[in-house]
Design a protein around this motif. Sequence first.
Motif, PDB file in Angstrom:
ATOM      1  N   TYR A 133       0.790  -1.218   0.000  1.00 12.67           N
ATOM      2  CA  TYR A 133       0.000   0.000   0.000  1.00 12.67           C
ATOM      3  C   TYR A 133       0.834   1.286   0.000  1.00 12.67           C
ATOM      4  O   TYR A 133       0.290   2.367   0.204  1.00 12.67           O
ATOM      5  N   THR A 134       2.144   1.182  -0.218  1.00  9.42           N
ATOM      6  CA  THR A 134       2.977   2.370  -0.327  1.00  9.42           C
ATOM      7  C   THR A 134       2.662   3.055  -1.652  1.00  9.42           C
ATOM      8  O   THR A 134       2.668   2.407  -2.699  1.00  9.42           O
ATOM      9  N   PRO A 135       2.403   4.364  -1.626  1.00 13.04           N
ATOM     10  CA  PRO A 135       2.085   5.060  -2.882  1.00 13.04           C
ATOM     11  C   PRO A 135       3.256   5.008  -3.871  1.00 13.04           C
ATOM     12  O   PRO A 135       4.423   4.951  -3.477  1.00 13.04           O
ATOM     13  N   GLU A 136       2.934   5.053  -5.148  1.00 13.76           N
ATOM     14  CA  GLU A 136       3.959   4.962  -6.184  1.00 13.76           C
ATOM     15  C   GLU A 136       4.923   6.136  -6.133  1.00 13.76           C
ATOM     16  O   GLU A 136       6.101   5.987  -6.462  1.00 13.76           O
ATOM     17  N   THR A 137       4.454   7.279  -5.669  1.00 14.87           N
ATOM     18  CA  THR A 137       5.351   8.438  -5.590  1.00 14.87           C
ATOM     19  C   THR A 137       6.496   8.194  -4.613  1.00 14.87           C
ATOM     20  O   THR A 137       7.609   8.662  -4.826  1.00 14.87           O
ATOM     21  N   ILE A 138       6.232   7.439  -3.548  1.00 10.44           N
ATOM     22  CA  ILE A 138       7.287   7.119  -2.581  1.00 10.44           C
ATOM     23  C   ILE A 138       8.327   6.212  -3.221  1.00 10.44           C
ATOM     24  O   ILE A 138       9.534   6.399  -3.036  1.00 10.44           O
ATOM     25  N   TRP A 139       7.881   5.218  -4.009  1.00 12.16           N
ATOM     26  CA  TRP A 139       8.827   4.334  -4.688  1.00 12.16           C
ATOM     27  C   TRP A 139       9.683   5.126  -5.680  1.00 12.16           C
ATOM     28  O   TRP A 139      10.890   4.929  -5.774  1.00 12.16           O
ATOM     29  N   LEU A 140       9.034   6.023  -6.440  1.00 14.60           N
ATOM     30  CA  LEU A 140       9.785   6.820  -7.401  1.00 14.60           C
ATOM     31  C   LEU A 140      10.752   7.769  -6.703  1.00 14.60           C
ATOM     32  O   LEU A 140      11.864   7.996  -7.181  1.00 14.60           O
ATOM     33  N   LEU A 141      10.344   8.327  -5.580  1.00 13.04           N
ATOM     34  CA  LEU A 141      11.238   9.192  -4.821  1.00 13.04           C
ATOM     35  C   LEU A 141      12.456   8.405  -4.335  1.00 13.04           C
ATOM     36  O   LEU A 141      13.593   8.881  -4.434  1.00 13.04           O
ATOM     37  N   GLY A 142      12.240   7.211  -3.850  1.00 13.89           N
ATOM     38  CA  GLY A 142      13.347   6.366  -3.422  1.00 13.89           C
ATOM     39  C   GLY A 142      14.262   6.003  -4.579  1.00 13.89           C
ATOM     40  O   GLY A 142      15.486   5.984  -4.444  1.00 13.89           O
ATOM     41  N   TYR A 143      13.677   5.752  -5.754  1.00 14.28           N
ATOM     42  CA  TYR A 143      14.489   5.450  -6.939  1.00 14.28           C
ATOM     43  C   TYR A 143      15.302   6.673  -7.356  1.00 14.28           C
ATOM     44  O   TYR A 143      16.469   6.551  -7.751  1.00 14.28           O
ATOM     45  N   ASP A 144      14.708   7.847  -7.278  1.00 18.17           N
ATOM     46  CA  ASP A 144      15.418   9.081  -7.636  1.00 18.17           C
ATOM     47  C   ASP A 144      16.572   9.376  -6.680  1.00 18.17           C
ATOM     48  O   ASP A 144      17.526  10.054  -7.049  1.00 18.17           O
ATOM     49  N   LEU A 145      16.492   8.874  -5.450  1.00 14.54           N
ATOM     50  CA  LEU A 145      17.568   9.098  -4.490  1.00 14.54           C
ATOM     51  C   LEU A 145      18.803   8.241  -4.775  1.00 14.54           C
ATOM     52  O   LEU A 145      19.880   8.511  -4.254  1.00 14.54           O
ATOM     53  N   LEU A 146      18.643   7.191  -5.608  1.00 18.63           N
ATOM     54  CA  LEU A 146      19.770   6.333  -5.943  1.00 18.63           C
ATOM     55  C   LEU A 146      20.724   7.059  -6.890  1.00 18.63           C
ATOM     56  O   LEU A 146      20.315   7.943  -7.649  1.00 18.63           O
ATOM     57  N   ASP A 147      21.982   6.654  -6.879  1.00 19.04           N
ATOM     58  CA  ASP A 147      22.931   7.249  -7.820  1.00 19.04           C
ATOM     59  C   ASP A 147      22.754   6.612  -9.201  1.00 19.04           C
ATOM     60  O   ASP A 147      21.988   5.665  -9.379  1.00 19.04           O
ATOM     61  N   GLY A 148      23.474   7.126 -10.180  1.00 18.26           N
ATOM     62  CA  GLY A 148      23.322   6.660 -11.558  1.00 18.26           C
ATOM     63  C   GLY A 148      23.705   5.204 -11.749  1.00 18.26           C
ATOM     64  O   GLY A 148      23.078   4.491 -12.542  1.00 18.26           O
ATOM     65  N   HIS A 149      24.702   4.721 -11.026  1.00 19.97           N
ATOM     66  CA  HIS A 149      25.115   3.327 -11.157  1.00 19.97           C
ATOM     67  C   HIS A 149      24.022   2.387 -10.658  1.00 19.97           C
ATOM     68  O   HIS A 149      23.734   1.369 -11.297  1.00 19.97           O
ATOM     69  N   SER A 150      23.421   2.717  -9.544  1.00 22.71           N
ATOM     70  CA  SER A 150      22.360   1.868  -8.992  1.00 22.71           C
ATOM     71  C   SER A 150      21.137   1.882  -9.893  1.00 22.71           C
ATOM     72  O   SER A 150      20.499   0.835 -10.115  1.00 22.71           O
ATOM     73  N   GLN A 151      20.787   3.049 -10.435  1.00 27.22           N
ATOM     74  CA  GLN A 151      19.650   3.121 -11.352  1.00 27.22           C
ATOM     75  C   GLN A 151      19.920   2.303 -12.613  1.00 27.22           C
ATOM     76  O   GLN A 151      19.047   1.597 -13.104  1.00 27.22           O
ATOM     77  N   GLY A 152      21.146   2.388 -13.117  1.00 27.42           N
ATOM     78  CA  GLY A 152      21.510   1.596 -14.290  1.00 27.42           C
ATOM     79  C   GLY A 152      21.460   0.110 -14.005  1.00 27.42           C
ATOM     80  O   GLY A 152      21.019  -0.688 -14.843  1.00 27.42           O
ATOM     81  N   PHE A 153      21.916  -0.286 -12.804  1.00 29.84           N
ATOM     82  CA  PHE A 153      21.874  -1.689 -12.412  1.00 29.84           C
ATOM     83  C   PHE A 153      20.441  -2.196 -12.366  1.00 29.84           C
ATOM     84  O   PHE A 153      20.141  -3.278 -12.879  1.00 29.84           O
ATOM     85  N   LEU A 154      19.537  -1.426 -11.769  1.00 28.58           N
ATOM     86  CA  LEU A 154      18.142  -1.855 -11.680  1.00 28.58           C
ATOM     87  C   LEU A 154      17.487  -1.904 -13.057  1.00 28.58           C
ATOM     88  O   LEU A 154      16.695  -2.808 -13.351  1.00 28.58           O
ATOM     89  N   SER A 155      17.820  -0.953 -13.925  1.00 27.81           N
ATOM     90  CA  SER A 155      17.267  -0.969 -15.281  1.00 27.81           C
ATOM     91  C   SER A 155      17.772  -2.183 -16.056  1.00 27.81           C
ATOM     92  O   SER A 155      17.009  -2.841 -16.771  1.00 27.81           O
TER      93      SER A 155
END
Length: 180
Positions: A133-155
């Motif tokens: 039940y966590t809103p999607e905006t919270i997940w996106l905010l947490g994803y935005d807090l990651l650095d570029g390497h972590s975002q690339g890894f998840l993608s």
Amino acid sequence: MTMPYRPSAFRKQDHGDFCRRVQLIDPTAQFGGLPNRYRAQPKVVTAALLGFGAAYTAAAIGTNRDRIEAVLRQQGLTPDIHHLILSVLTAALAATLVMLTVQVVRTALTAGVGRKNGRAYVLGAALAFAMFYTPETIWLLGYDLLDGHSQGFLSKAGEIVGEVIPGLNIDQIRFTSSRG
């Protein structure tokens, strides 16, 4: 003035002495004559995972009734089968909620292993409900807090999963960022 303890045959026997003697004669007597299988060990990780899985499944089934009905209609089943499947899912939801209630009562009223396992089950269920039940905006905010390497890894991980499971809609699991 108290007398120092001197081990002798004439000292007064206490309950500890009695228990040691009984333990020598019958090791299971300490537990009321119960066999070893009743001396349970806490299974905290198993209980937490079971609570998480049950609660997450219950939340997913409870919030997606329209989607479940649409999938059943697409399968070409008769309305009687639709009703039967929805009734079974409703019974599973009720059983899950009863089990969660039993674990809450077990946490509050018991001691020892029962309390530990009950707490783990309730904690797992609470984490599942919080995650679901966590809103999607919270997940996106947490994803935005990651650095570029972590975002690339998840993608990249999302792309690999899409290649391994070709029928999976990759748009549902791909991470996006407002940074582009």
